[in-house]
Each structure stands twice: as C-alpha cells, then as structure tokens.
Design a protein around this motif. Structure first.
Motif, PDB file in Angstrom:
ATOM      1  N   HIS A  41       0.018   2.702  11.042  1.00 57.47           N
ATOM      2  CA  HIS A  41       0.030   3.308   9.706  1.00 57.47           C
ATOM      3  C   HIS A  41      -0.632   2.406   8.664  1.00 57.47           C
ATOM      4  O   HIS A  41      -0.107   2.185   7.579  1.00 57.47           O
ATOM      5  CB  HIS A  41       1.448   3.706   9.288  1.00 57.47           C
ATOM      6  CG  HIS A  41       2.517   2.705   9.625  1.00 57.47           C
ATOM      7  ND1 HIS A  41       2.744   1.579   8.912  1.00 57.47           N
ATOM      8  CD2 HIS A  41       3.424   2.714  10.626  1.00 57.47           C
ATOM      9  CE1 HIS A  41       3.750   0.907   9.427  1.00 57.47           C
ATOM     10  NE2 HIS A  41       4.179   1.572  10.465  1.00 57.47           N
ATOM     11  N   LEU A  42      -1.810   1.930   8.997  1.00 58.27           N
ATOM     12  CA  LEU A  42      -2.549   1.052   8.083  1.00 58.27           C
ATOM     13  C   LEU A  42      -2.983   1.757   6.800  1.00 58.27           C
ATOM     14  O   LEU A  42      -3.050   1.135   5.745  1.00 58.27           O
ATOM     15  CB  LEU A  42      -3.772   0.460   8.793  1.00 58.27           C
ATOM     16  CG  LEU A  42      -3.481  -0.522   9.928  1.00 58.27           C
ATOM     17  CD1 LEU A  42      -4.767  -0.917  10.637  1.00 58.27           C
ATOM     18  CD2 LEU A  42      -2.761  -1.745   9.398  1.00 58.27           C
ATOM     19  N   ASP A  43      -3.285   3.027   6.873  1.00 52.91           N
ATOM     20  CA  ASP A  43      -3.781   3.756   5.709  1.00 52.91           C
ATOM     21  C   ASP A  43      -2.676   4.432   4.906  1.00 52.91           C
ATOM     22  O   ASP A  43      -2.954   5.120   3.931  1.00 52.91           O
ATOM     23  CB  ASP A  43      -4.798   4.821   6.153  1.00 52.91           C
ATOM     24  CG  ASP A  43      -6.032   4.190   6.769  1.00 52.91           C
ATOM     25  OD1 ASP A  43      -6.387   3.060   6.375  1.00 52.91           O
ATOM     26  OD2 ASP A  43      -6.640   4.828   7.657  1.00 52.91           O
ATOM     27  N   TRP A  44      -1.429   4.238   5.300  1.00 57.37           N
ATOM     28  CA  TRP A  44      -0.318   4.865   4.589  1.00 57.37           C
ATOM     29  C   TRP A  44       0.060   4.037   3.369  1.00 57.37           C
ATOM     30  O   TRP A  44      -0.081   2.810   3.370  1.00 57.37           O
ATOM     31  CB  TRP A  44       0.899   4.984   5.492  1.00 57.37           C
ATOM     32  CG  TRP A  44       0.720   5.874   6.674  1.00 57.37           C
ATOM     33  CD1 TRP A  44      -0.376   6.599   7.002  1.00 57.37           C
ATOM     34  CD2 TRP A  44       1.677   6.106   7.693  1.00 57.37           C
ATOM     35  NE1 TRP A  44      -0.162   7.283   8.163  1.00 57.37           N
ATOM     36  CE2 TRP A  44       1.085   7.002   8.618  1.00 57.37           C
ATOM     37  CE3 TRP A  44       2.960   5.654   7.926  1.00 57.37           C
ATOM     38  CZ2 TRP A  44       1.753   7.452   9.742  1.00 57.37           C
ATOM     39  CZ3 TRP A  44       3.620   6.103   9.049  1.00 57.37           C
ATOM     40  CH2 TRP A  44       3.033   6.994   9.944  1.00 57.37           C
ATOM     41  N   PRO A  45       0.585   4.666   2.330  1.00 54.88           N
ATOM     42  CA  PRO A  45       1.093   3.904   1.170  1.00 54.88           C
ATOM     43  C   PRO A  45       2.248   2.983   1.587  1.00 54.88           C
ATOM     44  O   PRO A  45       2.986   3.279   2.535  1.00 54.88           O
ATOM     45  CB  PRO A  45       1.586   4.983   0.212  1.00 54.88           C
ATOM     46  CG  PRO A  45       0.910   6.234   0.644  1.00 54.88           C
ATOM     47  CD  PRO A  45       0.672   6.099   2.121  1.00 54.88           C
ATOM     48  N   HIS A  46       2.393   1.879   0.874  1.00 56.22           N
ATOM     49  CA  HIS A  46       3.408   0.867   1.190  1.00 56.22           C
ATOM     50  C   HIS A  46       4.816   1.466   1.231  1.00 56.22           C
ATOM     51  O   HIS A  46       5.607   1.148   2.128  1.00 56.22           O
ATOM     52  CB  HIS A  46       3.333  -0.274   0.173  1.00 56.22           C
ATOM     53  CG  HIS A  46       4.320  -1.360   0.431  1.00 56.22           C
ATOM     54  ND1 HIS A  46       4.238  -2.188   1.532  1.00 56.22           N
ATOM     55  CD2 HIS A  46       5.426  -1.755  -0.253  1.00 56.22           C
ATOM     56  CE1 HIS A  46       5.248  -3.051   1.507  1.00 56.22           C
ATOM     57  NE2 HIS A  46       5.980  -2.794   0.440  1.00 56.22           N
ATOM     58  N   MET A  47       5.142   2.306   0.268  1.00 57.34           N
ATOM     59  CA  MET A  47       6.487   2.891   0.214  1.00 57.34           C
ATOM     60  C   MET A  47       6.767   3.774   1.436  1.00 57.34           C
ATOM     61  O   MET A  47       7.881   3.798   1.951  1.00 57.34           O
ATOM     62  CB  MET A  47       6.680   3.709  -1.070  1.00 57.34           C
ATOM     63  CG  MET A  47       6.721   2.861  -2.330  1.00 57.34           C
ATOM     64  SD  MET A  47       8.066   1.654  -2.325  1.00 57.34           S
ATOM     65  CE  MET A  47       9.466   2.731  -2.417  1.00 57.34           C
ATOM     66  N   VAL A  48       5.759   4.489   1.910  1.00 55.49           N
ATOM     67  CA  VAL A  48       5.920   5.334   3.093  1.00 55.49           C
ATOM     68  C   VAL A  48       6.181   4.452   4.311  1.00 55.49           C
ATOM     69  O   VAL A  48       7.057   4.754   5.133  1.00 55.49           O
ATOM     70  CB  VAL A  48       4.681   6.231   3.308  1.00 55.49           C
ATOM     71  CG1 VAL A  48       4.762   6.957   4.636  1.00 55.49           C
ATOM     72  CG2 VAL A  48       4.520   7.209   2.158  1.00 55.49           C
ATOM     73  N   CYS A  49       5.451   3.352   4.428  1.00 58.45           N
ATOM     74  CA  CYS A  49       5.648   2.418   5.547  1.00 58.45           C
ATOM     75  C   CYS A  49       7.063   1.852   5.552  1.00 58.45           C
ATOM     76  O   CYS A  49       7.713   1.797   6.605  1.00 58.45           O
ATOM     77  CB  CYS A  49       4.636   1.282   5.478  1.00 58.45           C
ATOM     78  SG  CYS A  49       2.944   1.792   5.705  1.00 58.45           S
ATOM     79  N   GLN A  50       7.536   1.446   4.383  1.00 60.96           N
ATOM     80  CA  GLN A  50       8.892   0.905   4.286  1.00 60.96           C
ATOM     81  C   GLN A  50       9.927   1.957   4.673  1.00 60.96           C
ATOM     82  O   GLN A  50      10.891   1.663   5.375  1.00 60.96           O
ATOM     83  CB  GLN A  50       9.170   0.411   2.874  1.00 60.96           C
ATOM     84  CG  GLN A  50       8.554  -0.912   2.550  1.00 60.96           C
ATOM     85  CD  GLN A  50       8.967  -1.381   1.169  1.00 60.96           C
ATOM     86  OE1 GLN A  50       9.153  -0.572   0.253  1.00 60.96           O
ATOM     87  NE2 GLN A  50       9.099  -2.675   1.010  1.00 60.96           N
ATOM     88  N   ASP A  51       9.720   3.175   4.201  1.00 58.66           N
ATOM     89  CA  ASP A  51      10.660   4.253   4.487  1.00 58.66           C
ATOM     90  C   ASP A  51      10.685   4.571   5.980  1.00 58.66           C
ATOM     91  O   ASP A  51      11.758   4.745   6.566  1.00 58.66           O
ATOM     92  CB  ASP A  51      10.285   5.496   3.677  1.00 58.66           C
ATOM     93  CG  ASP A  51      11.377   6.538   3.676  1.00 58.66           C
ATOM     94  OD1 ASP A  51      12.555   6.168   3.465  1.00 58.66           O
ATOM     95  OD2 ASP A  51      11.064   7.722   3.891  1.00 58.66           O
TER      96      ASP A  51
END
Length: 66
Positions: free
Chosen positions: A13-23
């Motif tokens: 998930h390199l292209d995902w927003p940071h908040m989405v990655c954390q979630d």
C-alpha cells in the motif's frame, strides 16, 4: 491466515494515504489478536495478545549488562 500479512505489508500500500495505512494496520492487528484469543479460548486456554509493535521489542535478561 493469508490476509493479515498481505494487509500489514507496507509494500502493498505504498500509494495509499498515511491515515489509511495506519487504519489498515490497526484493524489487521486487532483481527489477528481477536482470532488468537478465540482459538485459544476454544482450546480451554487463556491468551493475552501482545500490543502492536511488540514484535520489534528486544527482551533482555535482568542480569545481563547493557
């Protein structure tokens, strides 16, 4: 279970927003912990899951030198 390593792997998930990655990481860890607790409960044992990030912690013997 294959889904946990796939979702937890940051390369997926390199292209995902940071908040989405954390979630995603939070929910993947919660799912894994809940499943481990349920599986051990079915076996008649108690399991207390470790907190997020504990796999990176190094344990030291209390008698060893720092």
């Amino acid at each position: 279970m294959v889904i946990i390593p796939v979702l937890a792997n940051e390369k997926n998930h390199l292209d995902w927003p940071h908040m989405v990655c954390q979630d995603i990481r939070h929910h993947a860890h919660t799912l894994q912990s809940d499943l481990l607790v349920i599986l051990e409960h079915v076996k008649g044992r108690t399991l207390l899951p470790l907190p997020v990030g504990s796999e990176k912690v190094e344990f030291m013997d209390g008698h060893s030198e720092p």
